[in-house]
Scaffold this active site. Structure first.
Site, PDB file in Angstrom:
ATOM      1  N   PHE A 221       0.840   5.775  -9.217  1.00 33.36           N
ATOM      2  CA  PHE A 221      -0.193   5.635  -8.174  1.00 33.36           C
ATOM      3  C   PHE A 221       0.150   4.492  -7.214  1.00 33.36           C
ATOM      4  O   PHE A 221       0.010   4.630  -6.008  1.00 33.36           O
ATOM      5  CB  PHE A 221      -1.559   5.338  -8.792  1.00 33.36           C
ATOM      6  CG  PHE A 221      -2.198   6.514  -9.464  1.00 33.36           C
ATOM      7  CD1 PHE A 221      -1.833   7.815  -9.139  1.00 33.36           C
ATOM      8  CD2 PHE A 221      -3.184   6.334 -10.418  1.00 33.36           C
ATOM      9  CE1 PHE A 221      -2.419   8.905  -9.763  1.00 33.36           C
ATOM     10  CE2 PHE A 221      -3.779   7.417 -11.043  1.00 33.36           C
ATOM     11  CZ  PHE A 221      -3.393   8.704 -10.721  1.00 33.36           C
TER      12      PHE A 221
ATOM     13  N   ASP B  70      -3.959  13.130   2.001  1.00 31.45           N
ATOM     14  CA  ASP B  70      -2.523  13.100   1.755  1.00 31.45           C
ATOM     15  C   ASP B  70      -2.030  14.527   1.685  1.00 31.45           C
ATOM     16  O   ASP B  70      -2.759  15.412   1.261  1.00 31.45           O
ATOM     17  CB  ASP B  70      -2.237  12.376   0.426  1.00 31.45           C
ATOM     18  CG  ASP B  70      -2.235  10.869   0.614  1.00 31.45           C
ATOM     19  OD1 ASP B  70      -1.824  10.410   1.699  1.00 31.45           O
ATOM     20  OD2 ASP B  70      -2.659  10.164  -0.307  1.00 31.45           O
TER      21      ASP B  70
ATOM     22  N   GLU C  81     -16.047   7.325  -9.069  1.00 33.52           N
ATOM     23  CA  GLU C  81     -15.367   8.433  -8.396  1.00 33.52           C
ATOM     24  C   GLU C  81     -14.813   9.437  -9.417  1.00 33.52           C
ATOM     25  O   GLU C  81     -14.233   9.053 -10.424  1.00 33.52           O
ATOM     26  CB  GLU C  81     -14.215   7.871  -7.549  1.00 33.52           C
ATOM     27  CG  GLU C  81     -13.487   8.949  -6.775  1.00 33.52           C
ATOM     28  CD  GLU C  81     -12.471   8.362  -5.808  1.00 33.52           C
ATOM     29  OE1 GLU C  81     -12.850   7.514  -4.972  1.00 33.52           O
ATOM     30  OE2 GLU C  81     -11.298   8.752  -5.900  1.00 33.52           O
TER      31      GLU C  81
ATOM     32  N   SER D  42     -20.333   2.223  -8.133  1.00 34.31           N
ATOM     33  CA  SER D  42     -20.194   3.660  -7.878  1.00 34.31           C
ATOM     34  C   SER D  42     -18.982   4.165  -8.625  1.00 34.31           C
ATOM     35  O   SER D  42     -18.061   3.403  -8.920  1.00 34.31           O
ATOM     36  CB  SER D  42     -20.079   3.927  -6.373  1.00 34.31           C
ATOM     37  OG  SER D  42     -19.068   3.119  -5.808  1.00 34.31           O
TER      38      SER D  42
ATOM     39  N   HIS E 147     -16.440   0.038  -6.521  1.00 34.86           N
ATOM     40  CA  HIS E 147     -16.256   1.491  -6.591  1.00 34.86           C
ATOM     41  C   HIS E 147     -15.155   1.756  -7.613  1.00 34.86           C
ATOM     42  O   HIS E 147     -14.009   1.342  -7.424  1.00 34.86           O
ATOM     43  CB  HIS E 147     -15.851   2.018  -5.202  1.00 34.86           C
ATOM     44  CG  HIS E 147     -15.662   3.500  -5.157  1.00 34.86           C
ATOM     45  ND1 HIS E 147     -16.711   4.387  -5.231  1.00 34.86           N
ATOM     46  CD2 HIS E 147     -14.537   4.264  -5.064  1.00 34.86           C
ATOM     47  CE1 HIS E 147     -16.255   5.630  -5.158  1.00 34.86           C
ATOM     48  NE2 HIS E 147     -14.934   5.586  -5.066  1.00 34.86           N
TER      49      HIS E 147
HETATM   50  P1  FAD Z   1      -6.166   7.195   8.570  1.00 34.31           P
HETATM   51  O1  FAD Z   1      -7.244   6.210   8.769  1.00 34.31           O
HETATM   52  O2  FAD Z   1      -6.060   8.321   9.515  1.00 34.31           O
HETATM   53  O3  FAD Z   1      -4.778   6.388   8.522  1.00 34.31           O
HETATM   54  C1  FAD Z   1      -3.588   7.014   8.037  1.00 34.31           C
HETATM   55  C2  FAD Z   1      -2.377   6.352   8.649  1.00 34.31           C
HETATM   56  O4  FAD Z   1      -2.303   6.713  10.033  1.00 34.31           O
HETATM   57  C3  FAD Z   1      -2.384   4.814   8.621  1.00 34.31           C
HETATM   58  O5  FAD Z   1      -1.064   4.380   8.410  1.00 34.31           O
HETATM   59  C4  FAD Z   1      -2.855   4.430  10.018  1.00 34.31           C
HETATM   60  O6  FAD Z   1      -2.367   3.161  10.431  1.00 34.31           O
HETATM   61  C5  FAD Z   1      -2.231   5.554  10.839  1.00 34.31           C
HETATM   62  N1  FAD Z   1      -2.953   5.857  12.088  1.00 34.31           N
HETATM   63  C6  FAD Z   1      -4.287   5.918  12.260  1.00 34.31           C
HETATM   64  N2  FAD Z   1      -4.566   6.214  13.543  1.00 34.31           N
HETATM   65  C7  FAD Z   1      -3.385   6.353  14.189  1.00 34.31           C
HETATM   66  C8  FAD Z   1      -3.010   6.643  15.522  1.00 34.31           C
HETATM   67  N3  FAD Z   1      -3.909   6.884  16.469  1.00 34.31           N
HETATM   68  N4  FAD Z   1      -1.669   6.706  15.826  1.00 34.31           N
HETATM   69  C9  FAD Z   1      -0.720   6.484  14.891  1.00 34.31           C
HETATM   70  N5  FAD Z   1      -1.032   6.194  13.598  1.00 34.31           N
HETATM   71  C10 FAD Z   1      -2.346   6.135  13.250  1.00 34.31           C
HETATM   72  N6  FAD Z   1      -6.911  11.595  -0.376  1.00 34.31           N
HETATM   73  C11 FAD Z   1      -7.204  12.893  -0.634  1.00 34.31           C
HETATM   74  O7  FAD Z   1      -6.369  13.778  -0.365  1.00 34.31           O
HETATM   75  N7  FAD Z   1      -8.411  13.236  -1.174  1.00 34.31           N
HETATM   76  C12 FAD Z   1      -9.377  12.333  -1.484  1.00 34.31           C
HETATM   77  O8  FAD Z   1     -10.462  12.677  -1.962  1.00 34.31           O
HETATM   78  C13 FAD Z   1      -9.102  10.945  -1.239  1.00 34.31           C
HETATM   79  N8  FAD Z   1     -10.019   9.972  -1.487  1.00 34.31           N
HETATM   80  C14 FAD Z   1      -9.747   8.660  -1.152  1.00 34.31           C
HETATM   81  C15 FAD Z   1     -10.739   7.683  -1.364  1.00 34.31           C
HETATM   82  C16 FAD Z   1     -10.485   6.350  -1.004  1.00 34.31           C
HETATM   83  C17 FAD Z   1     -11.587   5.326  -1.215  1.00 34.31           C
HETATM   84  C18 FAD Z   1      -9.227   5.970  -0.475  1.00 34.31           C
HETATM   85  C19 FAD Z   1      -8.941   4.541  -0.112  1.00 34.31           C
HETATM   86  C20 FAD Z   1      -8.233   6.932  -0.265  1.00 34.31           C
HETATM   87  C21 FAD Z   1      -8.493   8.289  -0.599  1.00 34.31           C
HETATM   88  N9  FAD Z   1      -7.544   9.293  -0.393  1.00 34.31           N
HETATM   89  C22 FAD Z   1      -7.832  10.619  -0.670  1.00 34.31           C
HETATM   90  C23 FAD Z   1      -6.194   8.944   0.113  1.00 34.31           C
HETATM   91  C24 FAD Z   1      -6.118   8.994   1.643  1.00 34.31           C
HETATM   92  O9  FAD Z   1      -6.342  10.308   2.092  1.00 34.31           O
HETATM   93  C25 FAD Z   1      -4.729   8.533   2.019  1.00 34.31           C
HETATM   94  O10 FAD Z   1      -4.596   7.166   1.755  1.00 34.31           O
HETATM   95  C26 FAD Z   1      -4.238   8.873   3.403  1.00 34.31           C
HETATM   96  O11 FAD Z   1      -2.835   8.566   3.444  1.00 34.31           O
HETATM   97  C27 FAD Z   1      -4.889   8.092   4.550  1.00 34.31           C
HETATM   98  O12 FAD Z   1      -6.177   8.466   4.749  1.00 34.31           O
HETATM   99  P2  FAD Z   1      -7.097   7.649   5.819  1.00 34.31           P
HETATM  100  O13 FAD Z   1      -8.352   8.403   5.919  1.00 34.31           O
HETATM  101  O14 FAD Z   1      -7.149   6.239   5.448  1.00 34.31           O
HETATM  102  O15 FAD Z   1      -6.196   7.856   7.132  1.00 34.31           O
END
Ligand code: FAD
Length: 282
Positions: free
Chosen positions: A214, A104, A12, A10, A264
């Site tokens: 990055f 982020d 991106e 895939s 990916h």
């Molecule tokens: P989460 O799963 O919410 O985790 C974030 C942090 O919060 C972690 O440290 C976790 O341990 C902590 N956490 C989770 N739950 C709790 C809780 N209940 N209490 C306290 N802490 C908690 N970013 C963009 O802006 N746009 C994009 O399109 C994008 N695409 C991405 C695609 C991929 C495949 C990946 C791997 C990342 C992508 N990102 C993107 C980056 C991503 O948004 C960041 O890495 C962000 O910091 C974390 O997102 P997450 O969904 O993993 O967060």
């Protein structure tokens, strides 16, 4: 639903800023279709800045190019009401695969906030997607070297398990350059009871300064041998590309040979490196 045949590729992409950029990317994606990706994914800019364009783009790629699309949706800074609207927009566009992310913050940190009733973490967004669009295929992000904000890897994994249990179908990893990180992570995830497929995320190196930035941001590491080879290339961008493609080809071949369900590619909207790697693998 995303096909999970063996193994899948895939690609991106991020939505371009200009009309010229849009035309160029559209042609790139159309050309990359010959590599038969299982799906392409369209990112959402920092703090959700491209949300509407992400969905528009995804819809165009699905309808005009005929590729399966995974739409990234971030929740940071949005109210529940806005998120419900965003999910409905995805469904109305005929798109059924969502990468549910916390996101982020914008780089100046200005839009980092949690509106009343909004989501703090991806797990909250996944719950809303399951409520509003239960038949969607929901994908989540994971971090073989740990998420940059959480030093306690076990806690990070426990939270990932909770995220999976809330309703994830598949996981895609953050970029990494040493496969031991991926395989150790998969093993720890399985021990923690995580059953979802874990698709490795690969970023071919095409620019040293960019990859250093990055990896600093996402907490991934560049192995010293790779760094030395890249530094030896100096300003020769063709040489950097060759080193990046060679490294990623070896990495991808090993991942597939040892059972990864797919690859990916973070293309950064540039096709040559990804194309070379996929051709090498075939
Ligand atoms: P989460 O799963 O919410 O985790 C974030 C942090 O919060 C972690 O440290 C976790 O341990 C902590 N956490 C989770 N739950 C709790 C809780 N209940 N209490 C306290 N802490 C908690 N970013 C963009 O802006 N746009 C994009 O399109 C994008 N695409 C991405 C695609 C991929 C495949 C990946 C791997 C990342 C992508 N990102 C993107 C980056 C991503 O948004 C960041 O890495 C962000 O910091 C974390 O997102 P997450 O969904 O993993 O967060």
């Amino acid at each position: 639903m995303l096909e999970s045949g063996s193994p899948l590729f895939s690609f991106e992409y991020f939505p371009p800023k200009t009309a010229k950029g849009e035309r160029k990317l559209f042609d790139t994606i159309r050309a990359m279709k010959s590599l038969k990706p299982a799906f392409v994914s369209i990112t959402c800019g920092a703090a959700g800045t491209t949300r509407a364009r992400t969905v528009e783009w995804a819809e165009r790629i699905k309808n005009d190019i005929g590729l399966q699309v995974l739409v990234h949706l971030t929740c940071l800074g949005m109210t529940r009401h806005e998120l419900v609207d965003a999910i409905r927009a995805v469904r109305s566009a005929g798109l059924s695969n969502i990468l549910a992310l916390r996101g982020d913050p914008a780089q100046d940190g200005s839009e980092f906030g949690h509106p009343e009733g909004g989501c703090k973490y991806a797990i909250d967004l996944i719950q809303i997607i399951r409520d509003v669009y239960p038949e969607a295929c929901v994908v989540g992000a994971c971090y073989p070297e740990g998420h940059v904000e959480e030093a306690d890897k076990q806690l990070d994994l426990d939270r990932l398990k909770a995220k999976c249990d809330t309703g994830l179908d598949v996981l895609i990893t953050q970029l990494f350059f040493e496969n031991r990180h991926y395989f150790e992570f998969v093993s720890r995830a399985r021990d923690a009871g995580i059953q979802q497929q874990i698709i490795p995320g690969i970023m071919p190196v095409t620019n040293l300064k960019q990859i250093e930035k990055f990896t600093r941001m996402c907490g991934a590491t560049i192995p010293p041998e790779l760094l030395t080879k890249l530094e030896a290339c100096g300003d020769d961008s063709e040489a950097v590309l060759a080193v990046g493609v060679e490294h990623a080809t070896v990495q991808c071949r090993d991942l597939i040979d040892r059972g990864a369900p797919g690859l990916h590619f973070y293309t950064l909207n540039k096709s040559p490196a990804t194309r070379m790697i996929v051709e090498n693998l075939k």
